[in-house]
Scaffold this active site. Structure first.
Site, PDB file in Angstrom:
ATOM      1  N   CYS A   1      57.216  67.249 -24.041  1.00 55.52           N
ATOM      2  CA  CYS A   1      56.794  65.919 -24.447  1.00 55.52           C
ATOM      3  C   CYS A   1      55.368  66.018 -24.990  1.00 55.52           C
ATOM      4  O   CYS A   1      54.668  66.988 -24.744  1.00 55.52           O
ATOM      5  CB  CYS A   1      56.807  64.974 -23.255  1.00 55.52           C
ATOM      6  SG  CYS A   1      58.408  64.926 -22.445  1.00 55.52           S
TER       7      CYS A   1
ATOM      8  N   ARG B   1      56.860  67.779 -30.552  1.00 57.99           N
ATOM      9  CA  ARG B   1      57.029  68.161 -29.152  1.00 57.99           C
ATOM     10  C   ARG B   1      58.172  67.406 -28.473  1.00 57.99           C
ATOM     11  O   ARG B   1      58.524  67.704 -27.334  1.00 57.99           O
ATOM     12  CB  ARG B   1      55.734  67.884 -28.376  1.00 57.99           C
ATOM     13  CG  ARG B   1      54.550  68.655 -28.888  1.00 57.99           C
ATOM     14  CD  ARG B   1      53.324  68.326 -28.079  1.00 57.99           C
ATOM     15  NE  ARG B   1      53.480  68.768 -26.707  1.00 57.99           N
ATOM     16  CZ  ARG B   1      53.172  69.982 -26.281  1.00 57.99           C
ATOM     17  NH1 ARG B   1      52.695  70.877 -27.111  1.00 57.99           N
ATOM     18  NH2 ARG B   1      53.340  70.312 -25.027  1.00 57.99           N
TER      19      ARG B   1
ATOM     20  N   TRP C   1      60.808  64.248 -24.834  1.00 54.42           N
ATOM     21  CA  TRP C   1      61.944  65.167 -24.951  1.00 54.42           C
ATOM     22  C   TRP C   1      62.608  65.117 -23.582  1.00 54.42           C
ATOM     23  O   TRP C   1      62.064  65.616 -22.598  1.00 54.42           O
ATOM     24  CB  TRP C   1      61.444  66.574 -25.285  1.00 54.42           C
ATOM     25  CG  TRP C   1      62.515  67.562 -25.575  1.00 54.42           C
ATOM     26  CD1 TRP C   1      63.108  67.788 -26.781  1.00 54.42           C
ATOM     27  CD2 TRP C   1      63.110  68.488 -24.657  1.00 54.42           C
ATOM     28  NE1 TRP C   1      64.042  68.785 -26.665  1.00 54.42           N
ATOM     29  CE2 TRP C   1      64.066  69.232 -25.380  1.00 54.42           C
ATOM     30  CE3 TRP C   1      62.937  68.755 -23.297  1.00 54.42           C
ATOM     31  CZ2 TRP C   1      64.833  70.221 -24.794  1.00 54.42           C
ATOM     32  CZ3 TRP C   1      63.709  69.741 -22.714  1.00 54.42           C
ATOM     33  CH2 TRP C   1      64.638  70.461 -23.460  1.00 54.42           C
TER      34      TRP C   1
ATOM     35  N   ASN D   1      53.820  64.985 -19.179  1.00 55.01           N
ATOM     36  CA  ASN D   1      54.571  66.100 -19.759  1.00 55.01           C
ATOM     37  C   ASN D   1      54.708  67.140 -18.664  1.00 55.01           C
ATOM     38  O   ASN D   1      53.722  67.489 -18.019  1.00 55.01           O
ATOM     39  CB  ASN D   1      53.807  66.687 -20.953  1.00 55.01           C
ATOM     40  CG  ASN D   1      54.446  67.976 -21.458  1.00 55.01           C
ATOM     41  OD1 ASN D   1      55.661  68.118 -21.417  1.00 55.01           O
ATOM     42  ND2 ASN D   1      53.629  68.901 -21.925  1.00 55.01           N
ATOM     43  N   GLY D   2      55.933  67.633 -18.455  1.00 55.71           N
ATOM     44  CA  GLY D   2      56.155  68.620 -17.403  1.00 55.71           C
ATOM     45  C   GLY D   2      57.343  68.198 -16.566  1.00 55.71           C
ATOM     46  O   GLY D   2      58.121  67.317 -16.971  1.00 55.71           O
TER      47      GLY D   2
ATOM     48  N   GLU E   1      67.636  86.223 -36.390  1.00 56.67           N
ATOM     49  CA  GLU E   1      66.732  85.113 -36.726  1.00 56.67           C
ATOM     50  C   GLU E   1      67.377  84.194 -37.766  1.00 56.67           C
ATOM     51  O   GLU E   1      67.252  82.969 -37.695  1.00 56.67           O
ATOM     52  CB  GLU E   1      65.392  85.695 -37.215  1.00 56.67           C
ATOM     53  CG  GLU E   1      64.360  84.692 -37.674  1.00 56.67           C
ATOM     54  CD  GLU E   1      63.950  83.679 -36.603  1.00 56.67           C
ATOM     55  OE1 GLU E   1      64.324  83.808 -35.438  1.00 56.67           O
ATOM     56  OE2 GLU E   1      63.264  82.703 -36.980  1.00 56.67           O
TER      57      GLU E   1
ATOM     58  N   LYS F   1      67.964  80.260 -37.209  1.00 56.39           N
ATOM     59  CA  LYS F   1      67.416  79.231 -38.120  1.00 56.39           C
ATOM     60  C   LYS F   1      68.528  78.334 -38.631  1.00 56.39           C
ATOM     61  O   LYS F   1      68.402  77.120 -38.657  1.00 56.39           O
ATOM     62  CB  LYS F   1      66.746  79.869 -39.343  1.00 56.39           C
ATOM     63  CG  LYS F   1      65.381  80.452 -39.238  1.00 56.39           C
ATOM     64  CD  LYS F   1      64.251  79.540 -38.922  1.00 56.39           C
ATOM     65  CE  LYS F   1      64.129  79.326 -37.444  1.00 56.39           C
ATOM     66  NZ  LYS F   1      63.122  80.087 -36.742  1.00 56.39           N
TER      67      LYS F   1
ATOM     68  N   GLU G   1      69.965  75.985 -35.867  1.00 52.00           N
ATOM     69  CA  GLU G   1      69.094  74.941 -35.317  1.00 52.00           C
ATOM     70  C   GLU G   1      68.834  73.802 -36.298  1.00 52.00           C
ATOM     71  O   GLU G   1      68.681  72.662 -35.875  1.00 52.00           O
ATOM     72  CB  GLU G   1      67.800  75.512 -34.730  1.00 52.00           C
ATOM     73  CG  GLU G   1      66.777  76.008 -35.687  1.00 52.00           C
ATOM     74  CD  GLU G   1      65.529  76.559 -34.996  1.00 52.00           C
ATOM     75  OE1 GLU G   1      65.076  75.970 -34.013  1.00 52.00           O
ATOM     76  OE2 GLU G   1      65.011  77.582 -35.463  1.00 52.00           O
TER      77      GLU G   1
ATOM     78  N   HIS H   1      84.024  95.399 -33.387  1.00 50.74           N
ATOM     79  CA  HIS H   1      84.386  95.524 -31.966  1.00 50.74           C
ATOM     80  C   HIS H   1      84.696  94.154 -31.368  1.00 50.74           C
ATOM     81  O   HIS H   1      84.289  93.861 -30.239  1.00 50.74           O
ATOM     82  CB  HIS H   1      83.259  96.212 -31.199  1.00 50.74           C
ATOM     83  CG  HIS H   1      82.998  97.614 -31.666  1.00 50.74           C
ATOM     84  ND1 HIS H   1      83.870  98.652 -31.464  1.00 50.74           N
ATOM     85  CD2 HIS H   1      81.963  98.128 -32.388  1.00 50.74           C
ATOM     86  CE1 HIS H   1      83.381  99.751 -32.008  1.00 50.74           C
ATOM     87  NE2 HIS H   1      82.227  99.458 -32.585  1.00 50.74           N
TER      88      HIS H   1
ATOM     89  N   LYS I   1      59.378  71.538 -30.193  1.00 52.67           N
ATOM     90  CA  LYS I   1      58.621  72.685 -30.688  1.00 52.67           C
ATOM     91  C   LYS I   1      58.187  73.610 -29.571  1.00 52.67           C
ATOM     92  O   LYS I   1      58.247  74.819 -29.692  1.00 52.67           O
ATOM     93  CB  LYS I   1      57.394  72.149 -31.427  1.00 52.67           C
ATOM     94  CG  LYS I   1      56.516  73.210 -32.031  1.00 52.67           C
ATOM     95  CD  LYS I   1      57.108  73.706 -33.319  1.00 52.67           C
ATOM     96  CE  LYS I   1      56.415  74.915 -33.861  1.00 52.67           C
ATOM     97  NZ  LYS I   1      57.324  75.719 -34.684  1.00 52.67           N
TER      98      LYS I   1
END
Ligand code: F6R
Length: 590
Positions: free
Chosen positions: A2, A27, A71, A97-98, A463, A467, A470, A486, A585
């Site tokens: 947050c 955030r 968030w 936040n937390g 990566e 990308k 997301e 495989h 983020k």
């Protein structure tokens, strides 16, 4: 996760707080809210983005307030769960936040004592605790509440009858901004840049108050002073600068970032700071999460190739649950934000096992930078888009430089030459944007995509898949090219395109063989190839040519192709590129 902000001074608080919150939306953006001082407090909050909330607020004459962008961790995004959270009287408001880990126990106790809870959040226990302990002095009440809280927090508390904003932090980032007769509180620097570049990074365990007259910081109940720092990022750097999205702007900043970073690293000052890191040690542990983990995978490859050093790489989130902490004399934590909870926890664990810790981070003053023995800063500037791009490239720059600069032999001129020329190679890829867009427009029509690479480009494939998933919400998976037969072969069909990174390195022939096998199963192949490579021309359905580059440096350019592919695919699908659903983020909770 947050974002929190606070303001006290002479400006209209709601304008400042909304501006600053908008810059912290990366955030968390599932809901937001404000509390403005007055009698009574004005509370405005909802499960909307900051710009929407701003439209609903009628001007309030207040020069002091707090704000939050959420968030969700406890309870879904909705008006009731949005911050600020109030006590029973509605005169105390808290943003947080937390995660408060003992909130269920506290909630039960407080409920038995007569407190009424309305939200599902862990945060609401804080406002009720402050109410319980308030005997006239808000700071003292907050300090009493902190004594019973377990978990992580950055909090700001405001009350209708007290001139102070009371703050505290533990395992969650928080900074203070200093203006002329005005003070700011925020989770991160970009929130404040429009108003000031003078900041104080609070230490873990710090608490205190700000009023228009000044700041008081305490630690374990004792007054302390903390150094003031000047931020060199400008407000403009944290804006879109004419691009449609932060992500595209940040992708385009990569040549200049690399140029600055490389020239800084090549200066003697920077190299002398880290020259003693490796010493005679021949093994190192690397820890990271997400995109930073992919950068570390490439870093491992390069370090093992250029130095006679073995690298053990662990996802920080897994390292924290190993039954035994392995001992390594050296540990490198790679974290763009410097605040990722899993990485910080893993670095603490390594330090407790007597490892010498280096942080590679983009944020000066971040928790990782302050808790490590060495810091190698990446110079990517503020990265706002949730999807990491320029910070990844800057991490590569740092990891390559670390390997190059620690070599006991002098660095071969040819490597240095290629290192210096990376910015122009990356620019050449950016100049191919329209070609990449054509492939992206095709990809946008699929729902499942595979990425393959080998050797140093296997992490780039990982990566690329990260990308794409997301920001475009297309299901994408990456495999080391040799592994695809495989098992994953079972999923190949004309509905599952494969994106193959085929550079002319020692994996080239094996990649061509794999591509032939994939084509035989009907999957369309998108190949990223060197523009002078004719061997593949008839084997792929779509070609994305990139400039030739020395093998070891190829991730710098192949990863930029991945970023642009993801960006244009998401754009074609109409996705909210900078703020993808369910993501934030900076992942400051475990
Ligand atoms: C993906 C992304 C994340 C971060 C991860 C670690 O685009 O940005 O996967 O890489 O959350 O973040 P830092 O580097 O801040 O530790």
């Amino acid at each position: 996760m947050c974002g929190i902000v606070g303001y006290t001074g002479w400006r209209e608080a709601q304008v400042v707080l909304l501006n600053n919150l908008a810059r912290l939306e990366y955030r968390g953006y599932d809901s937001c809210g404000l509390a403005l001082r007055g009698s009574p407090l004005t509370i405005v909050k909802d499960a909307v983005r900051v710009a929407e909330l701003a439209k609903t607020i009628t001007p309030v004459k207040s020069t002091s307030g707090i704000g939050h962008t959420r968030w969700a961790t406890h309870g879904p995004p909705c008006k009731i769960n949005a911050h600020p959270h109030l006590d029973c009287t509605g005169s105390i408001a808290v943003v947080h936040n937390g995660v408060i880990t003992n909130y269920e126990k506290l909630r039960k106790q407080l409920t038995e004592e007569g407190h009424k809870f309305i939200s599902e959040t862990d945060t609401e226990v804080i406002s009720h605790l402050v109410e319980k302990y308030l005997k006239g002095n808000l700071e003292e009440a907050v300090n009493s509440a902190l004594k019973v809280l377990e978990g992580s927090y950055a909090i700001i508390v405001i009350a209708d009858n007290d001139p102070a904003l009371v703050f505290a932090r533990k395992d969650s980032p928080m900074i203070l901004g200093i203006g002329e007769k005005e003070y700011f509180i925020a989770s991160d620097v970009p929130a404040l840049l429009e108003y000031t570049n003078r900041v104080i990074y609070l230490e873990d365990g710090d608490a205190g108050v700000v009023t228009p007259q000044g700041i008081k910081i305490t630690h374990a109940g004792q007054p302390v002073t903390r150094e003031e720092n000047k931020i060199h990022w400008t407000a403009d750097q944290a804006q879109k600068g004419g691009y449609e999205h932060y992500m595209l702007k940040e992708i385009h900043e990569q040549p200049s970032i690399l140029r600055e970073t490389i020239s800084e690293y090549l200066s003697s000052q920077s190299s002398s700071d880290i020259s003693s890191f490796y010493g005679n040690n021949k093994s190192v542990l690397m820890l990271a999460c997400g995109t930073s983990y992919h950068a570390a995978m490439i870093g491992k490859y390069v370090t093992e190739k250029l130095l006679n050093t073995s690298v053990r790489l662990e996802m920080a989130s897994e390292f924290n649950y190993l039954s035994r902490t392995p001992y390594f004399p050296l540990t490198i934590g790679i974290t763009q934000s410097g605040e990722t909870a899993d990485t910080l926890k893993a670095l603490r664990r390594a330090k407790e096992a007597h490892s010498m810790v280096m942080a590679i981070t983009n944020v000066v003053g971040s928790t990782a930078s302050r808790s490590s023995n060495y810091v190698l800063y990446t110079r990517a500037g503020p990265e706002i888009s949730v999807a990491a791009t320029k910070s990844f490239t800057a991490q590569l720059g740092a990891l390559y430089w670390l390997a190059l600069s620690q070599s006991s032999l002098s660095i071969p001129e040819i490597l240095l030459h290629e290192f210096r020329h990376l910015p122009s190679k990356v620019q050449e890829v950016l100049d191919m944007e329209e070609v990449i867009k054509l492939s992206a427009n095709k990809l946008a029509g699929y729902e499942n995509v595979f990425f393959i690479g080998r050797g140093i480009n296997y992490p780039v494939a990982l990566e690329g898949a990260l990308k794409l998933k997301e920001i475009s919400y297309i299901h994408s998976e990456a495999y080391a090219a040799g592994e695809i037969k495989h098992g994953p072969f079972a999923l190949l069909s004309n509905k599952t395109p494969v994106i193959a990174i085929v550079m002319r390195d020692n994996c080239h022939d094996a990649m061509l063989t794999t591509i032939k096998e994939i084509r035989a199963r009907g999957s369309p192949v998108f190949a990223i190839v060197e523009d002078t490579d004719t061997a593949i021309v008839d084997m792929a359905d779509y070609l994305i040519p990139v400039p030739s580059i020395m093998d070891i440096f190829s991730p710098f350019i192949t990863s930029v192709v991945m970023q642009l592919l993801a960006y244009f695919t998401a754009k074609k699908r109409g996705c909210p590129i900078d703020f993808p659903r369910n993501l934030a983020k900076s992942v400051t909770v475990e």
